[in-house]
Write an enzyme that holds these catalytic residues in place. Structure first.
Site, PDB file in Angstrom:
ATOM      1  N   ILE A   6      63.590 -65.075 -10.779  1.00 16.20           N
ATOM      2  CA  ILE A   6      63.634 -64.490 -12.123  1.00 16.20           C
ATOM      3  C   ILE A   6      62.314 -63.797 -12.423  1.00 16.20           C
ATOM      4  O   ILE A   6      61.243 -64.394 -12.265  1.00 16.20           O
ATOM      5  CB  ILE A   6      63.875 -65.560 -13.208  1.00 16.20           C
ATOM      6  CG1 ILE A   6      65.027 -66.495 -12.834  1.00 16.20           C
ATOM      7  CG2 ILE A   6      64.152 -64.899 -14.565  1.00 16.20           C
ATOM      8  CD1 ILE A   6      65.140 -67.709 -13.744  1.00 16.20           C
ATOM      9  N   ASN A  87      64.829 -59.448 -15.037  1.00 18.85           N
ATOM     10  CA  ASN A  87      64.779 -59.627 -16.487  1.00 18.85           C
ATOM     11  C   ASN A  87      63.594 -58.921 -17.148  1.00 18.85           C
ATOM     12  O   ASN A  87      63.704 -58.475 -18.288  1.00 18.85           O
ATOM     13  CB  ASN A  87      64.720 -61.133 -16.803  1.00 18.85           C
ATOM     14  CG  ASN A  87      64.324 -61.412 -18.226  1.00 18.85           C
ATOM     15  OD1 ASN A  87      65.080 -61.166 -19.162  1.00 18.85           O
ATOM     16  ND2 ASN A  87      63.107 -61.913 -18.408  1.00 18.85           N
ATOM     17  N   TYR A 154      62.971 -45.988 -23.081  1.00 18.91           N
ATOM     18  CA  TYR A 154      63.747 -47.220 -22.900  1.00 18.91           C
ATOM     19  C   TYR A 154      65.220 -46.912 -22.640  1.00 18.91           C
ATOM     20  O   TYR A 154      65.826 -47.465 -21.709  1.00 18.91           O
ATOM     21  CB  TYR A 154      63.593 -48.094 -24.147  1.00 18.91           C
ATOM     22  CG  TYR A 154      64.206 -49.465 -24.030  1.00 18.91           C
ATOM     23  CD1 TYR A 154      63.681 -50.413 -23.152  1.00 18.91           C
ATOM     24  CD2 TYR A 154      65.290 -49.839 -24.821  1.00 18.91           C
ATOM     25  CE1 TYR A 154      64.225 -51.685 -23.061  1.00 18.91           C
ATOM     26  CE2 TYR A 154      65.837 -51.109 -24.740  1.00 18.91           C
ATOM     27  CZ  TYR A 154      65.303 -52.026 -23.856  1.00 18.91           C
ATOM     28  OH  TYR A 154      65.846 -53.283 -23.764  1.00 18.91           O
ATOM     29  N   LYS A 158      67.090 -47.806 -19.023  1.00 16.60           N
ATOM     30  CA  LYS A 158      68.222 -48.738 -19.019  1.00 16.60           C
ATOM     31  C   LYS A 158      69.504 -48.049 -18.552  1.00 16.60           C
ATOM     32  O   LYS A 158      70.347 -48.666 -17.884  1.00 16.60           O
ATOM     33  CB  LYS A 158      68.408 -49.367 -20.400  1.00 16.60           C
ATOM     34  CG  LYS A 158      67.311 -50.360 -20.768  1.00 16.60           C
ATOM     35  CD  LYS A 158      67.171 -51.466 -19.725  1.00 16.60           C
ATOM     36  CE  LYS A 158      66.123 -52.487 -20.099  1.00 16.60           C
ATOM     37  NZ  LYS A 158      65.970 -53.561 -19.081  1.00 16.60           N
ATOM     38  N   VAL A 189      68.332 -60.032 -29.175  1.00 20.27           N
ATOM     39  CA  VAL A 189      67.894 -61.412 -28.954  1.00 20.27           C
ATOM     40  C   VAL A 189      66.590 -61.676 -29.707  1.00 20.27           C
ATOM     41  O   VAL A 189      65.706 -60.814 -29.771  1.00 20.27           O
ATOM     42  CB  VAL A 189      67.696 -61.688 -27.447  1.00 20.27           C
ATOM     43  CG1 VAL A 189      67.485 -63.181 -27.195  1.00 20.27           C
ATOM     44  CG2 VAL A 189      68.895 -61.182 -26.653  1.00 20.27           C
ATOM     45  N   THR A 191      63.410 -62.516 -29.713  1.00 21.05           N
ATOM     46  CA  THR A 191      62.266 -62.671 -28.818  1.00 21.05           C
ATOM     47  C   THR A 191      61.076 -61.882 -29.360  1.00 21.05           C
ATOM     48  O   THR A 191      61.165 -61.192 -30.372  1.00 21.05           O
ATOM     49  CB  THR A 191      62.595 -62.144 -27.413  1.00 21.05           C
ATOM     50  OG1 THR A 191      62.879 -60.732 -27.507  1.00 21.05           O
ATOM     51  CG2 THR A 191      63.799 -62.862 -26.817  1.00 21.05           C
TER      52      THR A 191
END
EC number: 1.1.1.320
Length: 249
Positions: A6, A87, A154, A158, A189, A191
């Site tokens: 990861i 990730n 971004y 992606k 999320v 974060t």
């Protein structure tokens, strides 16, 4: 023994994924700029194994060599399954293209797109003949399908991750021991990345109010909830090969 590699485990979603896997006695290869001491403690608590490697994903010219050293320590005889979760990512620069610096573009492309491509390629080379379950999960974003004002880099990287995932799946169709691969968009999320987004100037990110409202209304997904969905992708027999999926699909 199950091995899961990861990237980006120092905090956020990567930390949550690693935590849940360590609770299942999985051997986690943790790759990030700084070591997460809590994961080491957790591994001891659950009699699991967390092996940390500091790797600079921006250093793309040396990334294959450095990652090869890490993955070469894993031998097929000890493996029942081996998985890679790409990730680590960055949303910066969060501003219109005309305001961004070239170095910011380079960093974004290195971390978000080139690093997953290089790590996946190296992973596949090393495990090519392995007769075990091999999976790659590329963390994507809804921004890979939808344009956002101020997120040009971004959204672009992606979208690249999505297409890369589909291409790899196409190349694996006739393989005797194929790698299963999917791009997974985790939704919004709760974060540190979201905290950074909420601090952006509105003239640089016109969707700012929506993201602030999601936080204030308690509509952000917890890293733990998303990590569980990713863990399910590592275990399901009905793997969505080559697909670009959103959480709960």
């Amino acid at each position: 023994m199950r091995y899961v590699i990861i990237t980006g485990t120092s905090q956020g979603l990567g930390e949550a994924i690693a935590t849940q896997l360590l609770e299942e006695s999985t051997t986690v290869i943790s790759i990030s700029r700084r070591e997460n001491k809590e994961l080491t403690k957790l591994a001891e608590q659950y009699n699991s194994n967390c092996i940390f490697h500091s790797l600079d994903l921006q250093d793309v010219h040396n990334l294959e060599t450095n990652f090869k050293e890490i993955i070469s320590s894993i031998k097929e005889d000890n493996v029942s399954s081996i998985h890679l979760i790409n990730n680590a990512g960055t949303v910066a620069p969060m501003k219109p293209i005309e305001k961004a610096e070239s170095e910011q573009f380079i960093t974004n492309v290195h971390i978000n797109l080139l690093a997953p491509m290089i790590l996946t390629s190296t992973f596949m080379k090393h495990t090519k003949e392995w007769k075990v379950d091999k999976r790659v999960i590329n963390i994507s974003s809804g921004a890979g399908k939808n344009p956002y004002f101020g997120w040009g880099a971004y959204c672009t990287t992606k979208a690249g991750v999505n297409m890369f995932t589909q291409c790899v799946a196409t190349e694996e169709v006739e393989k005797e021991y194929p790698v299963k691969i999917v791009a997974f968009a985790p939704g919004v999320v709760d974060t540190n990345m979201q905290a950074q987004i909420r601090e952006t100037a509105k003239e640089d990110f016109t969707n700012l109010d929506r993201f602030i409202a999601l936080k204030e209304e308690g509509k952000l997904l917890s890293p733990e909830y998303v990590a569980k969905a990713i863990r399910n992708l590592l275990e399901t027999e009905e793997f969505p090969q080559g697909e670009v999926i959103r959480i709960d699909e």
